[in-house]
Design a protein around this motif. Structure first.
Motif, short mmCIF file in Angstrom:
data_model
loop_
_atom_site.label_atom_id
_atom_site.label_comp_id
_atom_site.label_asym_id
_atom_site.label_seq_id
_atom_site.Cartn_x
_atom_site.Cartn_y
_atom_site.Cartn_z
N ILE A 159 0.84 -1.20 0.00
CA ILE A 159 0.00 0.00 0.00
C ILE A 159 0.87 1.26 0.00
O ILE A 159 0.54 2.25 -0.64
CB ILE A 159 -0.97 -0.04 1.21
N ASP A 160 2.01 1.19 0.70
CA ASP A 160 2.93 2.33 0.70
C ASP A 160 3.42 2.62 -0.72
O ASP A 160 3.45 3.78 -1.15
CB ASP A 160 4.12 2.06 1.62
N PHE A 174 -12.31 9.21 6.35
CA PHE A 174 -11.89 9.44 4.96
C PHE A 174 -12.67 10.62 4.40
O PHE A 174 -13.73 10.98 4.91
CB PHE A 174 -12.10 8.18 4.11
N LYS A 175 -12.12 11.19 3.37
CA LYS A 175 -12.74 12.39 2.77
C LYS A 175 -13.62 11.99 1.59
O LYS A 175 -13.34 11.03 0.88
CB LYS A 175 -11.64 13.33 2.27
N LEU A 176 -14.69 12.77 1.40
CA LEU A 176 -15.53 12.59 0.22
C LEU A 176 -14.95 13.53 -0.84
O LEU A 176 -14.95 14.73 -0.67
CB LEU A 176 -16.96 12.98 0.57
N CYS A 230 -6.22 4.10 -0.06
CA CYS A 230 -4.99 3.64 0.59
C CYS A 230 -5.05 3.97 2.08
O CYS A 230 -4.67 3.16 2.93
CB CYS A 230 -3.76 4.32 -0.03
N ARG A 231 -5.55 5.15 2.41
CA ARG A 231 -5.68 5.55 3.82
C ARG A 231 -6.66 4.64 4.55
O ARG A 231 -6.42 4.20 5.67
CB ARG A 231 -6.17 6.99 3.91
N GLN A 237 -6.12 2.09 7.82
CA GLN A 237 -6.95 2.16 9.03
C GLN A 237 -7.58 0.81 9.34
O GLN A 237 -7.61 0.37 10.49
CB GLN A 237 -8.06 3.19 8.87
N VAL A 238 -8.10 0.15 8.29
CA VAL A 238 -8.77 -1.14 8.51
C VAL A 238 -7.78 -2.17 9.03
O VAL A 238 -8.07 -2.91 9.97
CB VAL A 238 -9.43 -1.65 7.20
N LEU A 239 -6.57 -2.19 8.45
CA LEU A 239 -5.57 -3.18 8.88
C LEU A 239 -5.15 -2.95 10.32
O LEU A 239 -4.91 -3.89 11.07
CB LEU A 239 -4.34 -3.12 7.96
#
Lengths: 135, 400
Positions: free
Chosen positions: B172-173, B240-242, B265-266, B270-272
């Motif tokens: 993801i990075d 997260f942003k809309l 990606c953000r 967060q989920v992980l």
């Protein structure tokens, strides 16, 4: 309004010239597979009890469980006990052309007689070869 | 100047999938455009009625190759709602994780196709090369690259081990760094700007009136996202942003999609880090009770709606799929009108169309908009009258 820069990708393109190619030399080089890959379904006859759960869940009707041609003889009756019935043997027929490789049959099998393998090179010149009969 | 009308599609080098556009040209400018659907009807909904709920998971997954997880998650949420099954938190988190990986994969695929339609093949090649990272991630999580088959009744099929988590974070990075590079590239490169700015304009009010959804709507300044409006799974716990844009053109759609990829990606990170301990699935009986459910899901292309009706057996009575592309089609003729013939493939590609997704039998009736709910009798009466006007009398036919 953002500034316009012509040839913005040029630096990246030059940098790529000195990097390894992103493509792999398949089929000369083996494709790398992840451990959870779902490929051709393998069948172990000794474990199968013929419950046909796999047939019930298959979304593509690609799997059949049939009685084997040669059945083992019933065990010799022991005196004083009711004669035990013979343990039935089952064959598995998988139609590779219909299979969607979801591995739901592997998941539902109560005796773990079915398993996903890493085999994915399943193209055939003869159509009949797509019908795999596991004995 | 005399007008000429030309058909575009169903087979055309500029289109990847079968759809027909009727274009009326005045010179090289488009005077009028119409859209014709129905070249890819496969009868998925009818086939779903013939199969059990478990088999339908794999059938519905194949409604679309790109948003396979979106369709299944939407369908399975309906089924679980009817069965009144509360799935474990860990399963919800894994569904969100795969959903966001899929969004990255879909948006990068789209960016590559848009670059290809622009004629900027360098960008197309680089984007698709980096898309391999996210496909590897999906293979790591689900087992296969395109049909991950992660969902099952009552949860998910595969767990996330600490090794997978570490590998995902690493990938993801890389993806985030690359996507940020593409953001600057797509918004500053002259070629992209020249081909996308003021092309395929869809004003905000028109977008609302025509019911556009997903990135197409958000690029016209319509701040609508199911993840925000009606949070499902664990989206209410995530930050997260809309993303919206106010340029209303193809450029806005590029910007919305690349920035959404960065947001995804953000979300994945967060989920992980959130991933609660516990089981990944619960047992749901094969027979689903009577009942019906409708669910919305923010697929990469927009709002996906599924309706499932259960009748107490192990097969559904009715499954209805409304794919996001169908909602966006109505906007395409308006985007094309007044534009140039050379921009047509790009404008069509800009809504990220998926023909096989959207070819369902859809009947629109203006009268239906007037009366909110139609009973079965009303629909039947309307059908009989409709055919009577055409000289066929069905009123004597009795239903079993």
């Amino acid at each position: 309004m953002k500034k316009k820069i012509p040839g913005r990708a040029l630096g990246e393109a030059v940098r790529q010239l000195f990097k390894k190619p992103a493509t792999s030399a398949y089929p000369f080089e083996k494709a790398k597979l992840q451990p959870k890959f779902r490929g051709r379904i393998a069948f172990e006859q000794e474990k199968c009890i013929g419950c046909k759960m796999c047939v019930r869940v298959c979304p593509a009707k690609a799997i059949e469980i049939v009685l084997s041609a040669d059945q083992p003889a019933a065990p010799a009756p022991v005196e004083g006990q009711a004669p035990a019935p013979a343990k039935k043997k089952f064959d598995c027929v998988i139609h590779l052309d219909r299979c969607v490789y979801c591995a739901q049959c592997v998941e539902v099998c109560p005796k773990k007689a079915l398993a996903s393998t890493d085999d994915f090179e399943l193209a055939q010149l003869d159509r009949k070869a797509l019908r795999r009969h596991y004995k | 100047m005399s007008k000429i009308s030309i058909p575009l599609g169903p087979q055309h080098p500029g289109l990847k999938e079968p759809i027909n556009f009727g274009l009326v040209l005045e010179g090289e400018q488009i005077d009028k455009a119409t859209v014709n659907l129905g070249y890819n009807h496969r009868g998925v909904e009818k086939a779903a009625e013939e199969r059990t709920y478990i088999q339908d998971i794999y059938l519905i997954e194949r409604v679309c190759g790109i948003c396979s997880h979106s369709h299944v998650t939407c369908y399975i949420t309906c089924v679980e709602e009817i069965a009144k099954a509360e799935i474990p938190e860990r399963a919800k988190a894994i569904r969100v994780l795969v959903g966001e990986l899929e969004r990255i994969h879909s948006h990068l695929l789209w960016l590559g196709i848009a670059a290809y339609e622009i004629g900027f093949d360098t960008l197309f090649m680089y984007v698709w090369r980096d898309r391999e990272h996210v496909l590897d991630c999906l293979e790591l999580v689900g087992g296969n690259r395109v049909h991950y088959s992660i969902n099952t009744l009552g949860g998910v099929r595969r767990d996330i081990t600490p090794e997978i988590k570490a590998e995902l974070l690493k990938r993801i990075d890389i993806l985030e760094a690359r996507t940020k590079y593409y953001t600057t590239l797509a918004t500053e490169e002259t070629t992209v700007l020249a081909r996308t700015q003021n092309v395929g304009v869809l004003p905000k009010d028109l977008g609302i009136r025509l019911g556009a959804c997903g990135p197409t709507a958000r690029a016209s300044g319509i701040a609508r996202d199911v993840r925000k409006d009606e949070p499902y799974l664990i989206y209410d716990k995530l930050d997260f942003k809309l993303i919206t844009a106010d340029t209303c053109d193809v450029f806005g759609r590029v910007v919305v999609r690349v920035l959404e990829t960065v947001e995804s990606c953000r979300i994945i990170r967060q989920v992980l880090n959130y991933l609660p301990e516990g089981p990944i699935s619960i047992k749901v009986p094969w027979k689903i009770p009577e009942g019906e459910a409708v669910n919305r899901y923010e697929a990469p292309r927009g709002e996906d709606i599924h309706y499932v009706k259960g009748n107490g057996t192990d097969k559904p009575e009715r499954v209805k799929v409304r794919a996001p592309t169908l909602a966006n089609y109505h906007a395409v003729p308006h985007m094309l009108e007044g534009g140039w013939l050379a921009d047509v493939p790009l404008v069509i590609a800009a809504i990220d169309p998926c023909m096989s997704c959207s070819d369902r039998a859809l009947v629109t009736d203006r009268a239906a908009a007037r009366s909110a709910v139609w009973s079965w009798e009303e629909m039947r009466r309307n059908g009989i009258e409709f055919y009577k006007r055409r000289g066929v009398d069905f009123s004597k036919v009795t239903l079993k």
